[in-house]
Design a protein around this motif. Structure first.
Motif, PDB file in Angstrom:
ATOM      1  N   SER A 188     -26.198  27.968  53.109  1.00 55.79           N
ATOM      2  CA  SER A 188     -26.803  29.300  53.094  1.00 55.79           C
ATOM      3  C   SER A 188     -25.786  30.372  53.469  1.00 55.79           C
ATOM      4  O   SER A 188     -25.780  31.469  52.890  1.00 55.79           O
ATOM      5  CB  SER A 188     -28.006  29.348  54.034  1.00 55.79           C
ATOM      6  OG  SER A 188     -27.625  29.079  55.360  1.00 55.79           O
ATOM      7  N   ARG A 206     -32.301  38.135  50.946  1.00 53.64           N
ATOM      8  CA  ARG A 206     -33.200  36.974  50.916  1.00 53.64           C
ATOM      9  C   ARG A 206     -32.592  35.773  51.623  1.00 53.64           C
ATOM     10  O   ARG A 206     -33.247  35.118  52.442  1.00 53.64           O
ATOM     11  CB  ARG A 206     -33.536  36.607  49.459  1.00 53.64           C
ATOM     12  CG  ARG A 206     -34.366  35.327  49.338  1.00 53.64           C
ATOM     13  CD  ARG A 206     -34.606  34.972  47.874  1.00 53.64           C
ATOM     14  NE  ARG A 206     -33.367  34.904  47.102  1.00 53.64           N
ATOM     15  CZ  ARG A 206     -32.534  33.872  47.128  1.00 53.64           C
ATOM     16  NH1 ARG A 206     -32.756  32.829  47.916  1.00 53.64           N
ATOM     17  NH2 ARG A 206     -31.448  33.883  46.367  1.00 53.64           N
ATOM     18  N   HIS A 209     -32.477  36.385  55.379  1.00 49.81           N
ATOM     19  CA  HIS A 209     -33.815  36.337  55.961  1.00 49.81           C
ATOM     20  C   HIS A 209     -34.283  34.896  56.119  1.00 49.81           C
ATOM     21  O   HIS A 209     -34.830  34.513  57.169  1.00 49.81           O
ATOM     22  CB  HIS A 209     -34.810  37.121  55.096  1.00 49.81           C
ATOM     23  CG  HIS A 209     -36.197  37.139  55.669  1.00 49.81           C
ATOM     24  ND1 HIS A 209     -37.120  36.150  55.405  1.00 49.81           N
ATOM     25  CD2 HIS A 209     -36.808  38.004  56.519  1.00 49.81           C
ATOM     26  CE1 HIS A 209     -38.242  36.407  56.054  1.00 49.81           C
ATOM     27  NE2 HIS A 209     -38.084  37.525  56.733  1.00 49.81           N
ATOM     28  N   GLU A 210     -34.089  34.090  55.094  1.00 47.58           N
ATOM     29  CA  GLU A 210     -34.516  32.692  55.159  1.00 47.58           C
ATOM     30  C   GLU A 210     -33.752  31.933  56.233  1.00 47.58           C
ATOM     31  O   GLU A 210     -34.329  31.128  56.979  1.00 47.58           O
ATOM     32  CB  GLU A 210     -34.319  32.028  53.790  1.00 47.58           C
ATOM     33  CG  GLU A 210     -35.276  32.552  52.719  1.00 47.58           C
ATOM     34  CD  GLU A 210     -34.970  32.004  51.340  1.00 47.58           C
ATOM     35  OE1 GLU A 210     -33.933  31.298  51.205  1.00 47.58           O
ATOM     36  OE2 GLU A 210     -35.744  32.281  50.401  1.00 47.58           O
ATOM     37  N   GLU A 211     -32.458  32.175  56.346  1.00 47.92           N
ATOM     38  CA  GLU A 211     -31.632  31.495  57.340  1.00 47.92           C
ATOM     39  C   GLU A 211     -32.056  31.886  58.756  1.00 47.92           C
ATOM     40  O   GLU A 211     -32.243  31.020  59.630  1.00 47.92           O
ATOM     41  CB  GLU A 211     -30.163  31.851  57.114  1.00 47.92           C
ATOM     42  CG  GLU A 211     -29.218  31.360  58.208  1.00 47.92           C
ATOM     43  CD  GLU A 211     -29.113  29.839  58.272  1.00 47.92           C
ATOM     44  OE1 GLU A 211     -28.786  29.322  59.354  1.00 47.92           O
ATOM     45  OE2 GLU A 211     -29.377  29.183  57.250  1.00 47.92           O
ATOM     46  N   ALA A 213     -34.905  33.219  59.704  1.00 48.77           N
ATOM     47  CA  ALA A 213     -36.281  32.811  59.962  1.00 48.77           C
ATOM     48  C   ALA A 213     -36.349  31.346  60.376  1.00 48.77           C
ATOM     49  O   ALA A 213     -37.114  30.972  61.277  1.00 48.77           O
ATOM     50  CB  ALA A 213     -37.147  33.055  58.727  1.00 48.77           C
ATOM     51  N   ALA A 214     -35.548  30.512  59.743  1.00 51.69           N
ATOM     52  CA  ALA A 214     -35.525  29.093  60.113  1.00 51.69           C
ATOM     53  C   ALA A 214     -35.013  28.908  61.537  1.00 51.69           C
ATOM     54  O   ALA A 214     -35.545  28.108  62.318  1.00 51.69           O
ATOM     55  CB  ALA A 214     -34.655  28.313  59.127  1.00 51.69           C
TER      56      ALA A 214
END
Length: 234
Positions: A188, A206, A209-211, A213-214
């Motif tokens: 990522s 995106r 944000h995904e990284e 959030a995890a």
């Protein structure tokens, strides 16, 4: 009457205590400089400096033509101190708001020099994966700092720097639990650098944000464990 020295500090402290004790509630207009000087046994210039100090601390406000008014009874806690006291997951939520936007801006504004810095930081993160948790977290933070720097907004850069001390130990605690993957999130982070290189704002925001959030979910799970250290222990 106050002792001779240091008069400004003593006058400031005396007035601060009077305000905290409720003698001058919020909204109250303070006596004039001449009256305060007589009460404290100091000169008007000393009173003026004390009032300026208390205004700077957020307790007083001078209103032109009206006088000096009490606007708070306690000094507001400084931002770095508040961050140090906050739960790391709470800080991380705010970090997400700041850094996802920074990634979008970086994909718009990055320069060739920024791109070189990002690629160097990504390589350093990979190299640090073989080391201890603290070294890896520091390398990870350096990469994210390079993303924020590429956004070319000094306020974002300063704000991110304020978050780092509050986040660092919590991330180290989280990595204590990492398994055989010594370089979590490598794909990522590489994708993030590529998106910024290609000026792809949507992909950059995106991916980040995904990284984040995890990681936030992992931090929340960690903090919920009764055996977990607080972010500032150890």
């Amino acid at each position: 009457m106050l002792r001779p020295s240091p008069l400004v500090d003593q006058a400031t402290q005396h007035l601060r205590e009077e305000i905290a004790a409720g003698r001058y509630p919020v909204g109250t207009k303070l006596p004039g400089e001449t009256t305060l000087a007589k009460t404290l046994g100091v000169g008007r210039s000393t009173v003026r400096e004390a009032l300026r100090a208390l205004a700077g601390a957020g307790l007083l406000q001078a209103r032109q033509g009206s006088g000096v008014f009490v606007i708070a009874t306690e000094v507001a806690e400084e931002w770095p101190a508040r961050l140090r006291r906050a739960a790391v997951a709470d800080v991380y939520e705010v970090r997400m708001l700041v850094e996802v936007q920074a990634a979008r801006l970086a994909a718009e504004r990055r320069t060739p020099a920024d791109l070189e810095a990002l690629k160097a930081a990504l390589a350093a993160r990979r190299a640090a994966a073989a080391g201890d948790d603290a070294a890896f977290v520091d390398a990870d933070i350096a990469l994210h700092a390079a993303v924020v720097a590429a956004a070319r907004n000094p306020v974002l850069t300063d704000l991110f720097a304020e978050f780092v001390p509050a986040l660092r130990q919590g991330l180290i605690d989280l990595l204590d639990l990492r398994g055989p993957d010594r370089n979590p999130g490598d794909a990522s982070h590489a994708g993030l650098v590529t998106a910024i290189e290609k000026f792809d704002r949507q992909a950059a925001s995106r991916i980040l944000h995904e990284e984040l959030a995890a990681t936030l979910r992992a931090l929340q799970k960690l903090s919920a464990s009764p055996s977990t250290l607080s972010p500032h222990d150890g």
